[in-house]
Design a protein around this motif. Structure first.
Motif, PDB file in Angstrom:
ATOM      1  N   SER A  12       8.853  -3.702  -6.917  1.00 42.46           N
ATOM      2  CA  SER A  12       8.061  -3.844  -5.289  1.00 42.46           C
ATOM      3  C   SER A  12       6.478  -3.446  -4.813  1.00 42.46           C
ATOM      4  O   SER A  12       5.548  -3.409  -4.495  1.00 42.46           O
ATOM      5  CB  SER A  12       9.316  -3.853  -4.315  1.00 42.46           C
ATOM      6  OG  SER A  12       9.222  -2.419  -4.008  1.00 42.46           O
ATOM      7  N   LEU A  13       6.813  -2.033  -5.225  1.00 47.61           N
ATOM      8  CA  LEU A  13       5.695  -0.872  -4.966  1.00 47.61           C
ATOM      9  C   LEU A  13       3.690  -1.248  -6.285  1.00 47.61           C
ATOM     10  O   LEU A  13       3.375  -1.773  -5.552  1.00 47.61           O
ATOM     11  CB  LEU A  13       6.575  -0.046  -6.305  1.00 47.61           C
ATOM     12  CG  LEU A  13       5.221   1.409  -5.650  1.00 47.61           C
ATOM     13  CD1 LEU A  13       4.883   1.791  -4.177  1.00 47.61           C
ATOM     14  CD2 LEU A  13       5.496   2.687  -5.917  1.00 47.61           C
ATOM     15  N   SER A  16       3.400  -4.521  -4.111  1.00 44.60           N
ATOM     16  CA  SER A  16       2.697  -4.504  -3.064  1.00 44.60           C
ATOM     17  C   SER A  16       1.195  -4.317  -3.211  1.00 44.60           C
ATOM     18  O   SER A  16       0.302  -4.019  -2.285  1.00 44.60           O
ATOM     19  CB  SER A  16       3.315  -3.189  -2.457  1.00 44.60           C
ATOM     20  OG  SER A  16       2.647  -1.826  -2.949  1.00 44.60           O
ATOM     21  N   ASN A  33      -3.709  -4.861   0.558  1.00 42.83           N
ATOM     22  CA  ASN A  33      -2.279  -5.678   1.431  1.00 42.83           C
ATOM     23  C   ASN A  33      -1.979  -4.823   2.387  1.00 42.83           C
ATOM     24  O   ASN A  33      -1.990  -5.421   3.786  1.00 42.83           O
ATOM     25  CB  ASN A  33      -1.588  -5.901   0.337  1.00 42.83           C
ATOM     26  CG  ASN A  33      -1.002  -7.069  -0.409  1.00 42.83           C
ATOM     27  OD1 ASN A  33      -2.056  -8.268   0.074  1.00 42.83           O
ATOM     28  ND2 ASN A  33      -0.526  -6.966  -1.645  1.00 42.83           N
ATOM     29  N   TYR A  34      -1.997  -3.397   2.074  1.00 45.20           N
ATOM     30  CA  TYR A  34      -2.425  -2.259   3.445  1.00 45.20           C
ATOM     31  C   TYR A  34      -3.325  -2.595   4.304  1.00 45.20           C
ATOM     32  O   TYR A  34      -2.977  -2.056   5.287  1.00 45.20           O
ATOM     33  CB  TYR A  34      -1.765  -0.948   2.841  1.00 45.20           C
ATOM     34  CG  TYR A  34      -0.596  -0.775   1.661  1.00 45.20           C
ATOM     35  CD1 TYR A  34       0.400  -0.665   2.036  1.00 45.20           C
ATOM     36  CD2 TYR A  34      -0.819  -1.472   0.274  1.00 45.20           C
ATOM     37  CE1 TYR A  34       1.639  -0.507   1.698  1.00 45.20           C
ATOM     38  CE2 TYR A  34      -0.044  -0.697  -0.446  1.00 45.20           C
ATOM     39  CZ  TYR A  34       1.306  -0.719   0.294  1.00 45.20           C
ATOM     40  OH  TYR A  34       2.437  -0.332   0.004  1.00 45.20           O
ATOM     41  N   LEU A 229       9.162 -10.306   7.441  1.00 48.61           N
ATOM     42  CA  LEU A 229       8.856  -9.627   5.806  1.00 48.61           C
ATOM     43  C   LEU A 229       9.150 -11.183   5.194  1.00 48.61           C
ATOM     44  O   LEU A 229       8.967 -11.439   4.547  1.00 48.61           O
ATOM     45  CB  LEU A 229       9.545  -8.501   6.051  1.00 48.61           C
ATOM     46  CG  LEU A 229       9.364  -7.596   4.214  1.00 48.61           C
ATOM     47  CD1 LEU A 229       9.401  -6.024   4.162  1.00 48.61           C
ATOM     48  CD2 LEU A 229       9.882  -8.183   3.804  1.00 48.61           C
ATOM     49  N   GLY A 240       3.128 -10.294  -2.347  1.00 47.14           N
ATOM     50  CA  GLY A 240       2.630  -8.559  -2.487  1.00 47.14           C
ATOM     51  C   GLY A 240       2.103  -8.485  -1.487  1.00 47.14           C
ATOM     52  O   GLY A 240       2.522  -7.317  -1.216  1.00 47.14           O
ATOM     53  N   TYR A 241       2.293  -9.130  -0.511  1.00 46.10           N
ATOM     54  CA  TYR A 241       2.087  -8.591   1.103  1.00 46.10           C
ATOM     55  C   TYR A 241       3.332  -8.265   1.313  1.00 46.10           C
ATOM     56  O   TYR A 241       3.680  -7.571   1.973  1.00 46.10           O
ATOM     57  CB  TYR A 241       2.058 -10.248   2.096  1.00 46.10           C
ATOM     58  CG  TYR A 241       1.107  -9.715   3.286  1.00 46.10           C
ATOM     59  CD1 TYR A 241      -0.332  -8.459   3.935  1.00 46.10           C
ATOM     60  CD2 TYR A 241       1.116 -10.320   5.032  1.00 46.10           C
ATOM     61  CE1 TYR A 241      -0.114  -7.701   4.666  1.00 46.10           C
ATOM     62  CE2 TYR A 241       1.135 -10.203   5.556  1.00 46.10           C
ATOM     63  CZ  TYR A 241       0.168  -8.650   5.794  1.00 46.10           C
ATOM     64  OH  TYR A 241      -0.004  -8.389   6.690  1.00 46.10           O
ATOM     65  N   SER A 243       6.035  -7.149  -0.183  1.00 50.52           N
ATOM     66  CA  SER A 243       6.043  -6.059  -0.683  1.00 50.52           C
ATOM     67  C   SER A 243       5.888  -4.531  -0.116  1.00 50.52           C
ATOM     68  O   SER A 243       6.111  -3.654  -0.065  1.00 50.52           O
ATOM     69  CB  SER A 243       5.430  -6.238  -2.488  1.00 50.52           C
ATOM     70  OG  SER A 243       6.451  -6.782  -2.306  1.00 50.52           O
ATOM     71  N   ALA A 244       4.386  -4.984   0.260  1.00 50.23           N
ATOM     72  CA  ALA A 244       3.456  -4.011   1.270  1.00 50.23           C
ATOM     73  C   ALA A 244       4.202  -3.341   2.161  1.00 50.23           C
ATOM     74  O   ALA A 244       4.594  -2.555   2.898  1.00 50.23           O
ATOM     75  CB  ALA A 244       2.048  -3.941   0.894  1.00 50.23           C
ATOM     76  N   TRP A 247       7.088  -1.469   2.441  1.00 46.79           N
ATOM     77  CA  TRP A 247       6.945  -0.208   1.662  1.00 46.79           C
ATOM     78  C   TRP A 247       6.576   1.093   3.423  1.00 46.79           C
ATOM     79  O   TRP A 247       6.047   2.156   3.507  1.00 46.79           O
ATOM     80  CB  TRP A 247       5.940   0.181   0.928  1.00 46.79           C
ATOM     81  CG  TRP A 247       6.945   0.435  -0.646  1.00 46.79           C
ATOM     82  CD1 TRP A 247       6.762  -1.496  -1.262  1.00 46.79           C
ATOM     83  CD2 TRP A 247       7.186   1.219  -1.182  1.00 46.79           C
ATOM     84  NE1 TRP A 247       7.389  -1.167  -2.885  1.00 46.79           N
ATOM     85  CE2 TRP A 247       7.530   0.789  -2.341  1.00 46.79           C
ATOM     86  CE3 TRP A 247       8.033   2.390  -1.052  1.00 46.79           C
ATOM     87  CZ2 TRP A 247       8.652   1.897  -3.329  1.00 46.79           C
ATOM     88  CZ3 TRP A 247       7.680   3.126  -2.515  1.00 46.79           C
ATOM     89  CH2 TRP A 247       9.035   2.772  -2.808  1.00 46.79           C
TER      90      TRP A 247
END
Length: 275
Positions: A12-13, A16, A33-34, A229, A240-241, A243-244, A247
């Motif tokens: 998942s990291l 992300s 994504n972040y 989420l 991907g989003y 997963s970000a 985190w």
């Protein structure tokens, strides 16, 4: 540990930092994504809703747990039955069926609405009302106070009775004994419950999803972080989003936990501590 925890976390990291929709190969996009989160109004809404819920639900639940623990601390007839009865909701509180029943209780012209109207309070159904929908979930969380109550009971049994007897001789009343003896002596237990309930409250999902749906109805008032989420990952297939988002939740909970440990130095007292 490797297959069920460390492996999925590492995956998942990595995801992300990618654009991944579950059907095609992940495409590396770095920190995009972040960066998108802070331009995402629904993400900001989910942060506000979850933060407000944690700030209200955790103190209410712990206060109810401690109050009932104090009532059940002294021996009385039927004590075991009362302990089991109060603990029961903690076993079923996170189920889908309970969330459905809870939503029905707070619907328009349902039980709660009729009881409030009988005493002159006209609010309409709480379900579907943005002003009361979050409070409805806070009450559901408070109703599940059984687990922290049991821990508080264990802590209360460790307080020496000699301290209370000496305080009575000195003329201390019930409130003074509670404030000056009970609270300091069980402060490690309070901290333990506070830590666990805070972490658990950030992860609320089942009841929020069943009651408010994927859009956090009504008007986003129940759009919790985990619901958003899930919506991004399994409804929009933006894994991907999602997963970000996961985190960022881990980072947020970690920062809150570190803050609690930092503040605990001033109010948590352990045996042999001279503070």
């Amino acid at each position: 540990m490797l297959l069920l925890t460390i492996g999925p976390m590492a995956a998942s990291l990595y995801l992300s930092f990618t654009d991944y929709n579950l059907f095609t190969a992940p495409n590396w996009i770095g920190l995009e994504n972040y960066r998108r989160m802070f331009d995402d109004s629904r993400w900001l809404q989910s942060v506000r809703v979850t933060g407000g819920y944690v700030l209200v639900a955790v103190p209410v639940k712990l206060a109810a747990a401690l109050a009932v623990a104090l009532l059940l601390h002294h021996r009385r007839r039927g004590q075991s039955f009362y302990r089991a009865a109060f603990y029961g909701p903690s076993l079923v509180g996170a189920s889908v069926s309970v969330a459905i029943v809870w939503r029905a209780l707070f619907n328009d012209d349902a039980v709660v609405d009729r009881l409030l109207r009988a005493i002159g309070i006209h609010t309409g159904g709480w379900f579907g009302n943005p002003d009361f929908s979050l409070l409805m979930l806070v009450l559901l969380a408070a109703w599940q106070f059984g687990a922290p109550m049991v821990i508080f009971l264990a802590g209360l049994k460790q307080v020496p009775t000699e301290l209370y007897e000496a305080a009575k001789v000195d003329g201390a009343g019930r409130w003074r004994r509670f404030r000056s003896i009970t609270i300091p002596m069980i402060s490690p237990v309070i901290f333990f419950n506070l830590l666990l309930e805070t972490i658990n409250s950030f992860q609320i999902f089942t009841s929020a999803y069943v009651i408010g749906g994927r859009n956090g109805s009504p008007a986003g008032s129940t759009l919790f972080y985990t619901v958003y989420l899930y919506d991004r990952g399994f409804a929009d297939f933006r894994m991907g989003y999602a997963s970000a988002l996961a985190w960022m939740l881990l980072l947020g909970v970690g920062l809150v936990t570190a803050f609690l440990f930092r503040t605990a130095r001033g109010w948590v007292h352990y045996a042999g501590d001279n503070r």
